[in-house]
Design a protein around this motif. Structure first.
Motif: not given
Length: 80
Positions: A46-49, A54-55, A62-66
């Motif tokens: 899930l972290i990889d996905d 998402c990131v 949004e990238r910093v938040e992700k």
């Protein structure tokens, strides 16, 4: 991922039966360790996905938040 979770669900039911049958404690603990390892693999998947989709695919704003969200999740994952 769903297939792996179904397999883990079966393992948990098996451990429950082992406890009901008062099986040897070390055997039960061995199975619990296997379940934990399987759950870790699901979490890493899930972290990889999340990282790859998402990131990476997030817009610059949004990238910093992700990334912050990902780091918080990783912190919880490794803290246990």
């Amino acid at each position: 991922m769903v297939k792996r979770l179904s397999r883990i669900e079966g393992q948990v039911r098996g451990v429950s039966r082992m406890v009901d049958e008062e099986r040897y404690c070390i055997d039960v603990l061995t199975q619990i360790g296997a379940i934990q390892a399987a759950l870790d693999k699901v979490a890493l998947g899930l972290i990889d996905d999340h990282t790859r989709h998402c990131v990476v695919d997030a817009e610059a704003g949004e990238r910093v938040e992700k990334v912050d969200e990902l780091m918080a999740a990783l912190g919880r994952f490794v803290a246990r």
